[in-house]
Motif scaffolding. Structure first.
Motif, mmCIF file in Angstrom:
data_model
loop_
_atom_site.group_PDB
_atom_site.id
_atom_site.type_symbol
_atom_site.label_atom_id
_atom_site.label_comp_id
_atom_site.label_asym_id
_atom_site.label_seq_id
_atom_site.Cartn_x
_atom_site.Cartn_y
_atom_site.Cartn_z
ATOM 1 N N PHE A 141 41.570 56.306 5.450
ATOM 2 C CA PHE A 141 42.636 55.914 4.524
ATOM 3 C C PHE A 141 43.253 54.584 4.955
ATOM 4 C CE2 PHE A 141 47.081 55.771 3.242
ATOM 5 C CZ PHE A 141 47.002 56.029 1.883
ATOM 6 N N SER A 142 43.571 54.445 6.232
ATOM 7 C CA SER A 142 44.184 53.204 6.718
ATOM 8 C C SER A 142 43.198 52.041 6.654
ATOM 9 C CB SER A 142 44.708 53.379 8.149
ATOM 10 O OG SER A 142 43.674 53.786 9.032
ATOM 11 N N PHE A 143 41.900 52.343 6.821
ATOM 12 C CA PHE A 143 40.886 51.290 6.707
ATOM 13 C C PHE A 143 40.871 50.715 5.290
ATOM 14 C CE2 PHE A 143 36.678 49.622 5.860
ATOM 15 C CZ PHE A 143 36.381 48.908 7.012
ATOM 16 N N VAL A 144 40.825 51.605 4.288
ATOM 17 C CA VAL A 144 40.825 51.158 2.893
ATOM 18 C C VAL A 144 42.133 50.442 2.569
ATOM 19 C CG1 VAL A 144 40.755 51.922 0.486
ATOM 20 C CG2 VAL A 144 39.238 52.967 2.168
ATOM 21 N N ALA A 145 43.257 50.973 3.079
ATOM 22 C CA ALA A 145 44.558 50.363 2.820
ATOM 23 C C ALA A 145 44.608 48.945 3.366
ATOM 24 C CB ALA A 145 45.663 51.211 3.450
ATOM 25 N N LEU A 146 44.125 48.757 4.579
ATOM 26 C CA LEU A 146 44.159 47.431 5.189
ATOM 27 C C LEU A 146 43.212 46.469 4.479
ATOM 28 C CD1 LEU A 146 45.477 45.879 7.508
ATOM 29 C CD2 LEU A 146 43.504 46.457 8.917
ATOM 30 N N LEU A 147 42.047 46.960 4.085
ATOM 31 C CA LEU A 147 41.088 46.123 3.360
ATOM 32 C C LEU A 147 41.684 45.649 2.041
ATOM 33 C CD1 LEU A 147 38.193 44.985 3.145
ATOM 34 C CD2 LEU A 147 37.529 47.148 2.084
ATOM 35 N N LEU A 148 42.313 46.566 1.316
ATOM 36 C CA LEU A 148 42.891 46.230 0.018
ATOM 37 C C LEU A 148 44.087 45.295 0.157
ATOM 38 C CD1 LEU A 148 42.842 46.800 -3.055
ATOM 39 C CD2 LEU A 148 44.373 48.735 -2.629
ATOM 40 N N TYR A 149 44.979 45.602 1.099
ATOM 41 C CA TYR A 149 46.189 44.787 1.222
ATOM 42 C C TYR A 149 45.894 43.408 1.807
ATOM 43 C CZ TYR A 149 50.912 43.272 2.249
ATOM 44 O OH TYR A 149 52.077 42.541 2.293
ATOM 45 N N SER A 150 44.945 43.328 2.728
ATOM 46 C CA SER A 150 44.602 42.013 3.283
ATOM 47 C C SER A 150 44.029 41.108 2.194
ATOM 48 C CB SER A 150 43.606 42.158 4.441
ATOM 49 O OG SER A 150 42.388 42.730 4.001
ATOM 50 N N TRP A 151 43.265 41.699 1.269
ATOM 51 C CA TRP A 151 42.775 40.917 0.118
ATOM 52 C C TRP A 151 43.949 40.481 -0.747
ATOM 53 C CZ3 TRP A 151 43.461 42.104 -5.056
ATOM 54 C CH2 TRP A 151 42.781 41.283 -5.964
ATOM 55 N N PHE A 152 44.877 41.402 -1.030
ATOM 56 C CA PHE A 152 46.053 41.090 -1.839
ATOM 57 C C PHE A 152 46.882 39.987 -1.180
ATOM 58 C CE2 PHE A 152 50.603 41.907 -2.605
ATOM 59 C CZ PHE A 152 50.653 41.777 -3.985
ATOM 60 N N TYR A 153 47.086 40.096 0.124
ATOM 61 C CA TYR A 153 47.893 39.105 0.853
ATOM 62 C C TYR A 153 47.251 37.725 0.793
ATOM 63 C CZ TYR A 153 50.379 36.827 4.680
ATOM 64 O OH TYR A 153 51.115 35.941 5.428
ATOM 65 N N ARG A 154 45.918 37.672 0.926
ATOM 66 C CA ARG A 154 45.227 36.377 0.892
ATOM 67 C C ARG A 154 45.300 35.724 -0.483
ATOM 68 N NH1 ARG A 154 40.965 39.221 3.113
ATOM 69 N NH2 ARG A 154 39.651 38.735 1.316
ATOM 70 N N LYS A 155 45.346 36.550 -1.543
ATOM 71 C CA LYS A 155 45.309 36.019 -2.901
ATOM 72 C C LYS A 155 46.671 35.555 -3.414
ATOM 73 C CE LYS A 155 40.930 36.593 -3.423
ATOM 74 N NZ LYS A 155 40.030 35.404 -3.494
#
Length: 344
Positions: A141-155
């Motif tokens: 769960f935390s892996f998917v959360a970090l993957l998704l949010y890191s993409w959001f943060y970069r964009k």
């Protein structure tokens, strides 16, 4: 009418709850690990609302197929990517990470049922399996959360003007920056020019045991060779880790006497969120900016990032284990209290 209103409130409550928590946390500080958790919970809540309002047999079938197929597709992707990375980069612990993660997923999905089948009826095996199951759920769960949010943060758009542009080191070939490091330097120069060449570029990186010069010096040479004036460059040449990059750079920038200043932290796209996270810890104001990473290498690099961030945020694993331990020991504690205080 009232029952319909109550039903609507129940449906939308998770969205409002996680949306409010995410907005509050993000407003306070975008560079936090818990933002990733709130963001994923918000996304899942929104997906649930969409499903409830657009219920159809085809959508239900899609979700029923997606749940079991997602782990299988993920495992296949990791194995294929791992083989591809090893062919290009050689065999090492970092390049083995996709394969190791695939093995971990298989062990979690297949190993637990096998263990339970082998020790059927054993309360100890059942209890340990429950602990491993919950720990695994939090891990993925935390892996998917970090993957998704890191993409959001970069964009997110970066329209701020920065006083300093810190460039994080990434290894050398002889005295020359690696292609990965050149990508970071070029991204920093692109940002520098877009802001009217007003910021100070801060190449950050010390000299490794296998390097002829410091990474900062190699970056400085690359910058001046590409027309950047020396007075627009400030070297930080002592650091050996991401945290040191930021901490030593902060000491250097504080000494410039500018007062309040804002930084851009230029690194590879997979490394942006961890860099921003560490910058928040050391008290540097600013935003992470990412240079593009080769697609085949991104999964390997991101797994490394996740491991590094998980090492910093180990508390959930401890809390889960403590709750499990308390539940296991509670009957024995009750029995012990009964012996000690028989008349109570």
């Amino acid at each position: 009418m009232l029952s319909v209103l109550v039903e609507e409130l129940v449906i939308w409550f998770p969205v409002v709850l996680w949306g409010s928590l995410f907005a509050w946390s993000y407003h306070r500080e975008p560079r936090q690990f818990k933002n990733a958790i709130f963001f994923l919970l918000l996304v899942l809540s929104l997906i649930g609302v969409v499903f409830l309002y657009s219920y159809s047999s085809s959508l239900t079938l899609f979700l029923v197929l997606l749940i079991p197929l997602a782990p299988i597709v993920t495992i296949i992707f990791l194995v294929v990517n791992g083989v591809r990375v090893m062919r290009r980069e050689g065999v090492s612990l970092p390049t083995l990470l996709p394969l190791l993660l695939a093995v971990a997923i298989i062990a979690w999905l297949v190993g637990l049922p096998l263990v339970l089948g082998r020790f059927r009826g054993s309360s100890v095996a059942l209890s340990l399996a429950a602990l491993v199951c919950v720990l695994g759920m939090w891990f993925f769960f935390s892996f998917v959360a970090l993957l998704l949010y890191s993409w959001f943060y970069r964009k997110l758009p970066r329209k701020r003007v920065f006083d300093y542009i810190i460039i994080h080191g990434a290894g050398l070939r002889g005295e020359e920056p690696t292609p990965l490091l050149k990508g970071r330097i070029d991204k920093a120069v692109e940002l520098w020019k877009a802001q009217g060449a007003r910021a100070i570029l801060v190449p950050s990186g010390g000299q490794g045991s296998d390097e002829l010069i410091s990474e900062a010096e190699a970056m400085c040479r690359y910058l001046t060779a590409n027309g950047i004036p020396q007075d627009s460059i400030l070297l930080e040449d002592r650091s050996t880790t991401t945290m040191e990059n930021l901490l030593f750079a902060k000491h250097l920038l504080d000494a410039q006497g500018l007062g309040t200043y804002r930084c851009a932290f230029v690194t590879s796209d997979y490394h942006v969120f961890r860099t921003a996270l560490y910058a928040s810890k050391v008290g540097l104001k600013g935003d992470g900016i990412g240079s593009k990473t080769a697609g085949y290498y991104f999964p390997t690099a991101f797994i490394r990032e996740f491991i590094a961030i998980t090492k910093e945020h180990w508390l959930p694993y401890v809390i889960i284990t403590m709750i499990w331990a308390a539940s296991v020991l509670a009957p024995y504690l009750g029995h012990l209290l009964g012996i000690l205080f028989p008349n109570q």
